[in-house]
Design a protein around this motif. Structure first.
Motif, PDB file in Angstrom:
ATOM      1  N   CYS A 161      43.166  43.517  42.439  1.00 54.76           N
ATOM      2  CA  CYS A 161      43.738  42.962  41.212  1.00 54.76           C
ATOM      3  C   CYS A 161      45.175  42.525  41.496  1.00 54.76           C
ATOM      4  O   CYS A 161      45.676  42.671  42.610  1.00 54.76           O
ATOM      5  CB  CYS A 161      43.689  43.989  40.094  1.00 54.76           C
ATOM      6  SG  CYS A 161      44.683  45.450  40.475  1.00 54.76           S
ATOM      7  N   CYS A 167      47.253  45.394  43.016  1.00 55.81           N
ATOM      8  CA  CYS A 167      46.868  45.686  44.408  1.00 55.81           C
ATOM      9  C   CYS A 167      47.396  44.601  45.340  1.00 55.81           C
ATOM     10  O   CYS A 167      47.896  44.879  46.423  1.00 55.81           O
ATOM     11  CB  CYS A 167      45.353  45.734  44.546  1.00 55.81           C
ATOM     12  SG  CYS A 167      44.548  47.037  43.633  1.00 55.81           S
ATOM     13  N   CYS A 182      43.604  49.929  44.195  1.00 53.08           N
ATOM     14  CA  CYS A 182      43.686  50.954  43.151  1.00 53.08           C
ATOM     15  C   CYS A 182      42.279  51.496  42.893  1.00 53.08           C
ATOM     16  O   CYS A 182      41.289  50.934  43.361  1.00 53.08           O
ATOM     17  CB  CYS A 182      44.293  50.387  41.880  1.00 53.08           C
ATOM     18  SG  CYS A 182      43.261  49.149  41.077  1.00 53.08           S
ATOM     19  N   CYS A 197      39.742  48.964  41.347  1.00 50.60           N
ATOM     20  CA  CYS A 197      39.307  47.925  42.292  1.00 50.60           C
ATOM     21  C   CYS A 197      38.343  48.517  43.311  1.00 50.60           C
ATOM     22  O   CYS A 197      37.340  47.896  43.674  1.00 50.60           O
ATOM     23  CB  CYS A 197      40.507  47.313  43.004  1.00 50.60           C
ATOM     24  SG  CYS A 197      41.447  46.197  41.944  1.00 50.60           S
TER      25      CYS A 197
HETATM   26 ZN   LIG Z   1      43.582  46.961  41.711  1.00 51.61          ZN
END
Ligand SMILES: [Zn+2]
Ligand SMILES: [Zn+2]
Length: 415
Positions: free
Chosen positions: A166, A169, A226, A229
């Motif tokens: 994302c 990240c 993360c 994700c």
């Molecule tokens: Zn992420």
């Protein structure tokens, strides 16, 4: 003689069946997934691609066909299919309709690059975009559409996947990449030096040998993901396992465009002979917003058709031919009214036919009928026509029968 521009290719009438075959398969897959067709202009305002595809991409920097039109507007021939579809989605307020919106297209794309095998300045793509859905099911569905399409053509390419994470990240990862590459950037190529400033992620894409060695030691995206994700990606992988979709994770896969988030993927030859991806795509959840629309997630792919045809040819895959010509009218009489009205009656009844337009002798009319692979020949002779009948010859079996003119259509349709 005026030649075709460098890096372009004609689709010739005797090759069009290959294109028809592939497009028919694509339409059939689209029907099964309830995806509707969209067509957008070949040219758009340049800004669409600068904002959509991204400033730091090679496409926008080096490869676009951009010109001023007579009204002094900067216009660009579309280098890829997604930006136009997204522009249309926003402009036509499709975000007000029930989601998801699924669309497919066939489009020419234009990139000014060094022509080489399978890389043309004008090429054509089959693309699919799925708007308004995030999550595993949408990601898996887009991969199912593509793999089903390949399968319908007798191909089973491998899906090479990566998760770019994302926005958060990505930010962390880009920071890590900067820290890793900065001390060694002087040993890398000019492109990489620029990428470090504009988009360090794209360094991972570099094909220069010296750069590759350094890239091999770079931190992996998987170390920066993360929990969300990570979980989403693992979820997708287990679904792909259950669907028996053959995949492989490649953490250096970033693709050349700036707009991807989370999922990116490419389709590669399963036996490794083909040296280029057969197609690819991913998720671009920020693109609609970036182009001025209401935030809407999108996932999609594009498949280059010229390269696909080349690949299928290299694998000796047989392309289904267009439907065979029903009949050829061999005429021993010189009666335009008679010949053309018989032809008209056949065509009006859905039968395809050809008749001599270039004054061939009877003998060469037969030869020609053979060459174009007509199922039947209809022989118009003076004596038979006096009795209102013609000779019908089955070109496969050689069988000849006399048929009354009124029965001709039915006799041909019987077979
Ligand atoms: Zn992420
Ligand atoms: Zn490099």
């Amino acid at each position: 003689m005026i030649n075709i521009p460098k890096g372009t290719k004609d689709m010739l009438p005797n090759e069009s069946y290959k294109w028809n075959y592939i497009k028919n398969k694509a339409r059939e897959i689209a029907r099964k997934y309830n995806i509707k067709e969209i067509s957008t202009p070949v040219f758009e305002h340049t800004e669409l691609f600068v904002r959509g595809v991204g400033n730091s991409s090679d496409i926008v920097n080096k490869e676009m066909y951009t010109f001023l039109d007579k009204g002094e507007r900067s216009i660009t021939l579309k280098p890829e299919g997604t930006a136009g579809a997204v522009r249309s989605f926003i402009e036509n307020s499709m975000f007000n309709e029930p989601m998801p919106i699924k669309m497919f297209y066939f489009t020419p794309c234009y990139r000014y690059e060094k022509p080489q095998a399978g890389r043309l300045r004008e090429h054509h793509q089959f693309g699919v975009e799925l708007f308004g859905a995030t999550g595993t099911r949408a990601d898996a569905e887009i991969l199912m559409i593509a793999t089903d399409f390949y399968k319908s053509l007798g191909l089973t390419p491998k899906v090479v996947l990566n998760n770019l994470g994302c926005v958060e990240c990505r930010k962390n990862y880009v920071q890590k990449l900067k820290e890793y590459f900065s001390p060694q950037i002087n040993e890398m190529c000019e492109d990489c030096k620029n990428r470090l400033k504009t988009n360090p992620l794209r360094i991972l894409d570099c094909k220069v040998e010296d750069c590759k060695k350094i890239i091999n030691g770079a931190p992996k995206i998987s170390t920066c993901l993360c929990d969300d994700c990570k979980n989403n990606f693992n979820n997708l992988l287990s679904v792909l396992n259950s669907l028996k979709i053959n995949y492989e994770i490649n953490e250096t896969l970033v693709r050349g465009l700036d707009y991807y988030t989370n999922l990116v993927f490419e389709f590669w030859d399963d036996d490794g002979i083909n040296k280029a991806a057969l197609g690819g795509g991913g998720r671009y959840d920020n693109l609609v917003e970036e182009l001025g629309g209401k935030s809407t997630p999108v996932v999609g792919f594009g498949i280059g058709l010229e390269r696909l045809i080349m690949y299928m040819e290299s694998k000796n895959i047989v392309f289904e031919q267009d439907k065979r010509l029903d009949c050829y009218i061999v005429s021993m009489i010189d009666d335009d009214v008679m010949i053309l009205n018989i032809a008209k009656n056949l065509r009006d009844n859905g039968i395809s036919c050809e008749t001599d337009l270039v004054n061939r002798s009877v003998k060469s009319q037969f030869k020609y009928a053979n060459k174009i692979n007509a199922k039947f020949t209809i022989i118009l002779g003076e004596d038979e026509l006096k009795n209102n009948s013609v000779k019908l010859k089955n070109m496969d079996s050689g069988e000849e029968i006399f048929v009354n003119l009124e029965d001709l259509v039915n006799k041909i349709k019987e077979n």
